[in-house]
Design a protein around this motif. Structure first.
Motif, mmCIF file in Angstrom:
data_model
loop_
_atom_site.group_PDB
_atom_site.id
_atom_site.type_symbol
_atom_site.label_atom_id
_atom_site.label_comp_id
_atom_site.label_asym_id
_atom_site.label_seq_id
_atom_site.Cartn_x
_atom_site.Cartn_y
_atom_site.Cartn_z
ATOM 1 N N GLY A 46 58.560 5.553 21.687
ATOM 2 C CA GLY A 46 57.542 5.587 20.650
ATOM 3 C C GLY A 46 57.228 6.963 20.093
ATOM 4 O O GLY A 46 56.170 7.168 19.505
ATOM 5 N N ASP A 47 58.165 7.908 20.214
ATOM 6 C CA ASP A 47 57.896 9.260 19.723
ATOM 7 C C ASP A 47 58.216 9.459 18.244
ATOM 8 O O ASP A 47 58.043 10.547 17.709
ATOM 9 C CB ASP A 47 58.626 10.304 20.569
ATOM 10 C CG ASP A 47 60.140 10.274 20.410
ATOM 11 O OD1 ASP A 47 60.675 9.343 19.766
ATOM 12 O OD2 ASP A 47 60.805 11.189 20.943
ATOM 13 N N GLY A 48 58.695 8.400 17.580
ATOM 14 C CA GLY A 48 58.997 8.505 16.156
ATOM 15 C C GLY A 48 60.419 8.947 15.856
ATOM 16 O O GLY A 48 60.768 9.180 14.699
ATOM 17 N N TYR A 49 61.232 9.041 16.903
ATOM 18 C CA TYR A 49 62.631 9.425 16.748
ATOM 19 C C TYR A 49 63.492 8.547 17.644
ATOM 20 O O TYR A 49 63.043 8.114 18.709
ATOM 21 C CB TYR A 49 62.854 10.885 17.152
ATOM 22 C CG TYR A 49 62.158 11.862 16.246
ATOM 23 C CD1 TYR A 49 62.770 12.307 15.084
ATOM 24 C CD2 TYR A 49 60.887 12.320 16.549
ATOM 25 C CE1 TYR A 49 62.120 13.199 14.244
ATOM 26 C CE2 TYR A 49 60.234 13.217 15.716
ATOM 27 C CZ TYR A 49 60.860 13.649 14.560
ATOM 28 O OH TYR A 49 60.214 14.521 13.728
ATOM 29 N N ILE A 50 64.722 8.339 17.233
ATOM 30 C CA ILE A 50 65.690 7.643 18.069
ATOM 31 C C ILE A 50 66.609 8.703 18.656
ATOM 32 O O ILE A 50 67.247 9.453 17.921
ATOM 33 C CB ILE A 50 66.508 6.618 17.255
ATOM 34 C CG1 ILE A 50 65.601 5.513 16.726
ATOM 35 C CG2 ILE A 50 67.627 6.033 18.110
ATOM 36 C CD1 ILE A 50 66.298 4.540 15.791
#
Length: 70
Positions: free
Chosen positions: A24-28
């Motif tokens: 859920g950090d906004g990056y894959i």
């Protein structure tokens, strides 16, 4: 970029992105890609990194993800 996509398509892409972005950090990250697609060959990850990771930070933002899959 995202304004060019129909709202429903954009919503599906955001949902898919969120499903892959397990922390859920906004990056894959590459590890999240490997978890979500365990059979993805290393060559595919390398090619994806070269073509999709436009800022070469080793992870994929929502914008990079949308640009790649659209």
């Amino acid at each position: 970029m995202t304004a060019e996509l129909p709202e429903q398509r954009l919503a599906r892409l955001k949902s898919t992105f969120a499903a892959i972005d397990t922390d859920g950090d906004g990056y894959i990250s590459e590890s999240e890609l490997k978890q979500h697609f365990p059979d993805l060959p290393a060559e595919a990850l390398g090619a994806l990194s070269e073509s999709a990771d436009s800022d070469q930070d080793g992870r994929y933002s929502l914008e990079e993800f949308i640009r790649t899959v659209s």
